[in-house]
Design a protein around this motif. Sequence first.
Motif, PDB file in Angstrom:
ATOM      1  N   VAL A  69     -16.268  -5.848  -1.450  1.00 30.27           N
ATOM      2  CA  VAL A  69     -15.756  -6.925  -0.601  1.00 30.27           C
ATOM      3  C   VAL A  69     -16.771  -7.157   0.516  1.00 30.27           C
ATOM      4  O   VAL A  69     -17.333  -6.209   1.048  1.00 30.27           O
ATOM      5  N   THR A  99       0.821  -1.216   0.000  1.00 31.65           N
ATOM      6  CA  THR A  99       0.000   0.000   0.000  1.00 31.65           C
ATOM      7  C   THR A  99       0.853   1.264   0.000  1.00 31.65           C
ATOM      8  O   THR A  99       0.429   2.302  -0.491  1.00 31.65           O
ATOM      9  N   LEU A 149      -1.421  -4.446  13.967  1.00 32.75           N
ATOM     10  CA  LEU A 149      -0.104  -5.083  13.794  1.00 32.75           C
ATOM     11  C   LEU A 149       0.858  -4.640  14.906  1.00 32.75           C
ATOM     12  O   LEU A 149       1.794  -5.366  15.248  1.00 32.75           O
ATOM     13  N   LEU A 163     -11.086  -2.155   2.492  1.00 37.17           N
ATOM     14  CA  LEU A 163      -9.729  -2.514   2.931  1.00 37.17           C
ATOM     15  C   LEU A 163      -9.715  -3.328   4.221  1.00 37.17           C
ATOM     16  O   LEU A 163      -8.668  -3.816   4.630  1.00 37.17           O
ATOM     17  N   PHE A 164     -10.874  -3.438   4.853  1.00 34.76           N
ATOM     18  CA  PHE A 164     -10.923  -4.228   6.093  1.00 34.76           C
ATOM     19  C   PHE A 164     -11.186  -5.711   5.824  1.00 34.76           C
ATOM     20  O   PHE A 164     -11.227  -6.504   6.754  1.00 34.76           O
ATOM     21  N   GLY A 165     -11.374  -6.075   4.558  1.00 35.15           N
ATOM     22  CA  GLY A 165     -11.694  -7.472   4.248  1.00 35.15           C
ATOM     23  C   GLY A 165     -13.158  -7.758   4.531  1.00 35.15           C
ATOM     24  O   GLY A 165     -13.929  -6.852   4.862  1.00 35.15           O
ATOM     25  N   ASN A 220      -9.282 -15.957   7.718  1.00 34.26           N
ATOM     26  CA  ASN A 220      -7.911 -15.424   7.761  1.00 34.26           C
ATOM     27  C   ASN A 220      -7.690 -14.655   9.051  1.00 34.26           C
ATOM     28  O   ASN A 220      -6.713 -14.870   9.773  1.00 34.26           O
ATOM     29  N   GLN A 235      -5.141  -0.557  10.779  1.00 37.50           N
ATOM     30  CA  GLN A 235      -4.425  -1.803  10.468  1.00 37.50           C
ATOM     31  C   GLN A 235      -3.068  -1.821  11.177  1.00 37.50           C
ATOM     32  O   GLN A 235      -2.665  -2.840  11.739  1.00 37.50           O
ATOM     33  N   SER A 283       0.429   4.431  -2.707  1.00 40.55           N
ATOM     34  CA  SER A 283      -0.164   5.753  -2.466  1.00 40.55           C
ATOM     35  C   SER A 283       0.717   6.856  -3.069  1.00 40.55           C
ATOM     36  O   SER A 283       0.216   7.858  -3.566  1.00 40.55           O
TER      37      SER A 283
HETATM   38  N1  BYC Z   1      -8.894  -5.768  -2.278  1.00 46.63           N
HETATM   39  O1  BYC Z   1     -10.567 -13.075   4.525  1.00 46.63           O
HETATM   40  P1  BYC Z   1     -10.850 -11.750   3.875  1.00 46.63           P
HETATM   41  C1  BYC Z   1      -2.276   1.737   4.661  1.00 46.63           C
HETATM   42  C2  BYC Z   1      -8.829 -10.572  -0.332  1.00 46.63           C
HETATM   43  S1  BYC Z   1      -3.768   0.934   4.513  1.00 46.63           S
HETATM   44  C3  BYC Z   1      -8.492  -6.917  -2.846  1.00 46.63           C
HETATM   45  O2  BYC Z   1     -12.175 -11.173   4.037  1.00 46.63           O
HETATM   46  P2  BYC Z   1      -8.649 -10.777   5.354  1.00 46.63           P
HETATM   47  C4  BYC Z   1      -2.060   2.969   3.886  1.00 46.63           C
HETATM   48  C5  BYC Z   1      -8.016 -11.170   0.789  1.00 46.63           C
HETATM   49  O3  BYC Z   1      -6.626 -10.916   0.596  1.00 46.63           O
HETATM   50  C6  BYC Z   1      -3.614  -0.539   5.502  1.00 46.63           C
HETATM   51  N2  BYC Z   1      -8.529  -8.129  -2.225  1.00 46.63           N
HETATM   52  O4  BYC Z   1      -9.748 -10.691   4.248  1.00 46.63           O
HETATM   53  C7  BYC Z   1      -3.081   3.856   3.716  1.00 46.63           C
HETATM   54  C8  BYC Z   1      -8.380 -12.631   0.729  1.00 46.63           C
HETATM   55  O5  BYC Z   1      -7.631 -13.272  -0.277  1.00 46.63           O
HETATM   56  P3  BYC Z   1      -7.352 -14.885  -0.202  1.00 46.63           P
HETATM   57  C9  BYC Z   1      -3.000  -1.698   4.774  1.00 46.63           C
HETATM   58  C10 BYC Z   1      -8.989  -8.164  -0.953  1.00 46.63           C
HETATM   59  O6  BYC Z   1      -7.490 -11.540   4.849  1.00 46.63           O
HETATM   60  C11 BYC Z   1      -2.871   4.992   2.937  1.00 46.63           C
HETATM   61  C12 BYC Z   1      -9.822 -12.606   0.269  1.00 46.63           C
HETATM   62  O7  BYC Z   1     -10.028 -11.342  -0.361  1.00 46.63           O
HETATM   63  N3  BYC Z   1      -2.669  -2.755   5.686  1.00 46.63           N
HETATM   64  O8  BYC Z   1      -1.454   1.304   5.379  1.00 46.63           O
HETATM   65  O9  BYC Z   1      -9.268 -11.139   6.652  1.00 46.63           O
HETATM   66  C13 BYC Z   1      -1.638   5.236   2.379  1.00 46.63           C
HETATM   67  C14 BYC Z   1     -10.775 -12.819   1.418  1.00 46.63           C
HETATM   68  O10 BYC Z   1     -10.537 -11.797   2.330  1.00 46.63           O
HETATM   69  C15 BYC Z   1      -9.423  -7.015  -0.291  1.00 46.63           C
HETATM   70  C16 BYC Z   1      -3.321  -3.901   5.798  1.00 46.63           C
HETATM   71  O11 BYC Z   1      -4.264  -4.107   5.108  1.00 46.63           O
HETATM   72  C17 BYC Z   1      -9.372  -5.773  -1.008  1.00 46.63           C
HETATM   73  N4  BYC Z   1      -9.772  -4.614  -0.451  1.00 46.63           N
HETATM   74  O12 BYC Z   1      -8.321  -9.214   5.465  1.00 46.63           O
HETATM   75  C18 BYC Z   1      -0.615   4.324   2.560  1.00 46.63           C
HETATM   76  C19 BYC Z   1      -2.829  -4.870   6.868  1.00 46.63           C
HETATM   77  N5  BYC Z   1      -9.825  -7.372   0.944  1.00 46.63           N
HETATM   78  O13 BYC Z   1      -6.858 -15.175   1.194  1.00 46.63           O
HETATM   79  C20 BYC Z   1      -0.819   3.200   3.330  1.00 46.63           C
HETATM   80  C21 BYC Z   1      -2.431  -6.200   6.377  1.00 46.63           C
HETATM   81  C22 BYC Z   1      -9.655  -8.688   1.063  1.00 46.63           C
HETATM   82  O14 BYC Z   1      -8.657 -15.513  -0.501  1.00 46.63           O
HETATM   83  N6  BYC Z   1      -3.507  -6.924   5.720  1.00 46.63           N
HETATM   84  N7  BYC Z   1      -9.147  -9.175  -0.072  1.00 46.63           N
HETATM   85  O15 BYC Z   1      -6.299 -15.057  -1.283  1.00 46.63           O
HETATM   86  C23 BYC Z   1      -4.525  -7.557   6.359  1.00 46.63           C
HETATM   87  O16 BYC Z   1      -4.616  -7.528   7.563  1.00 46.63           O
HETATM   88  C24 BYC Z   1      -5.535  -8.335   5.561  1.00 46.63           C
HETATM   89  O17 BYC Z   1      -4.885  -8.933   4.505  1.00 46.63           O
HETATM   90  C25 BYC Z   1      -6.723  -7.515   5.026  1.00 46.63           C
HETATM   91  C26 BYC Z   1      -7.754  -8.497   4.431  1.00 46.63           C
HETATM   92  C27 BYC Z   1      -7.348  -6.688   6.145  1.00 46.63           C
HETATM   93  C28 BYC Z   1      -6.301  -6.591   3.907  1.00 46.63           C
END
Ligand code: BYC
Length: 472
Positions: free
Chosen positions: A398, A121, A223, A297-299, A305, A219, A125
């Motif tokens: 989503v 991300t 973490l 973006l929250f899933g 997961n 997020q 941006s």
């Molecule tokens: N777009 O189990 P689910 C920041 C995928 S912003 C596309 O519901 P999960 C910033 C998902 O990967 C913060 N795909 O979701 C801001 C999964 O794929 P698989 C960024 C998406 O895993 C401004 C499937 O759909 N940090 O820092 O519980 C400027 C089912 O998903 C999306 C993080 O996000 C989407 N929107 O939660 C600069 C923290 N949403 O497993 C920077 C790290 C979901 O079927 N990431 N999918 O292949 C996480 O904690 C989690 O991965 C998420 C998704 C919250 C993003």
Amino acid sequence: MTLSADYTDRIPNNVDLRGDRRLQRALEAWQPRFMQWWRDLGPDLIARDVYLRTAISADRDGWAHFGHIPLEEYRWGIFLADREPDRRIAFGEHMGTSAWQQVPGEYRADLQRLLVVQGDTEPASVEQQRLLGFTAPSLYDLRNLFQVNVEEGRHLWAMVYLLHAFFGREGRDQAEQLLLRHSGSVDAPRILGAFNEPTRDWLAFFMFTYFTDRDGKFQLGTLAESGFDPLSRTCRFMLREEAHHMMVGTTGIDRVVRRTAELMREHNTDDIARHGGIPLDIIQRYLNFHYSVSLDLFGGERSTNVANYFTAGLKGRWQEERRDDDHQLTDATAAVDVVVAGRIESARIPALTALNQDLRSEYFIDCNNGVRRWNRLLETAGIERTLALPHHGFNRRVGAFAGLHVTPGGELIDDATWERRQAEWLPTAADYDHIQSLMTPVFEPGKMAGWIAPPATGINGQPVEYEYVRLA
Ligand code: BYC
């Protein structure tokens, strides 16, 4: 323990990079690629120098240093918050045991994935915002844009450090990929949806820094609770920088709303577009768009997961330690929305699988504070209209509402009604054209574009009319 950054190194850091020659060499090999990426896809407007703050040490008081520097000379570095002695994991099945200083083998893949998603991300941006410099409404705003951009670049460094230091060859490969995917690219897009949307104007920039950076805050907050201590410390430091980005969004929208209200009063009309302002309807449609894509973006509200991340101790809840429960949630349930036979209903599911929604609810409360603030501004100006967050089912790709149509008020509607009415709720081509027509740069110190009010204060005690950016 407080570590000062070592600026004698090519890569400023407080992680004793010199003590690990292999890692130092790997990061020094990545650095020129980062700089190439910055030149290719970072800010397009080249300024002589910019009044930037740079992290110089990670302790509470002394971490920020201000001065005019060329953007390219910003010292991107690696900074972790101080290590808490004897930190314990605060949730999940390892609760109470010592936080990990190395990656536990069984969680390697999950942790790497979290780092990659987060890391992806940050440069995204910067890419999204690269053209905005040309149309800045003031030098003050231009400086804030650049500050946000360099810090997002540093946040990329933060994740790349963790990938290099703890994930071996695979981590290094992933760090490469972070520079190869690009926002909006057809072949290699950024991972999450909102980071492939263009940030085409300054109203979008303020909405992005208000809503999307705020997802970042939440997020990163989860973490920061991680049992993997280097990740927790990295995120704690990043959160301090993130606060500035959200200040840019909050005060940016404040200033737009204030100016809009002024023009509405002055001309006694809602239709202030012809007076060079941004009508409230357009502000509301931008808000609807940016809030809804940020919710994605929250899933999903049901996610195994997130249940696994929590149970494993990788990703906690917002302010985990202040929560008054068992921090395991194995028996708890939570209510989530489901759509059954054309109606929105509530279903109880295991609380563990509802944790994305738990975080989203915290985010909603935080977002709503801004809306209340803008409504107070309108009220003070004697304007009887208000802004509002749309329903969480509105414009979602989503989760439970993906593929359905919901109005901002929360009513399920059919495809035909959506087609007919979406122009009331989402920015239209005419809205974008109008905003674009206002995007003429104002580069004279202290002067502001006509669509935005001046800020209440300058940066770091400097006056608003300070020359924050010296153009080439
Ligand atoms: N777009 O189990 P689910 C920041 C995928 S912003 C596309 O519901 P999960 C910033 C998902 O990967 C913060 N795909 O979701 C801001 C999964 O794929 P698989 C960024 C998406 O895993 C401004 C499937 O759909 N940090 O820092 O519980 C400027 C089912 O998903 C999306 C993080 O996000 C989407 N929107 O939660 C600069 C923290 N949403 O497993 C920077 C790290 C979901 O079927 N990431 N999918 O292949 C996480 O904690 C989690 O991965 C998420 C998704 C919250 C993003």
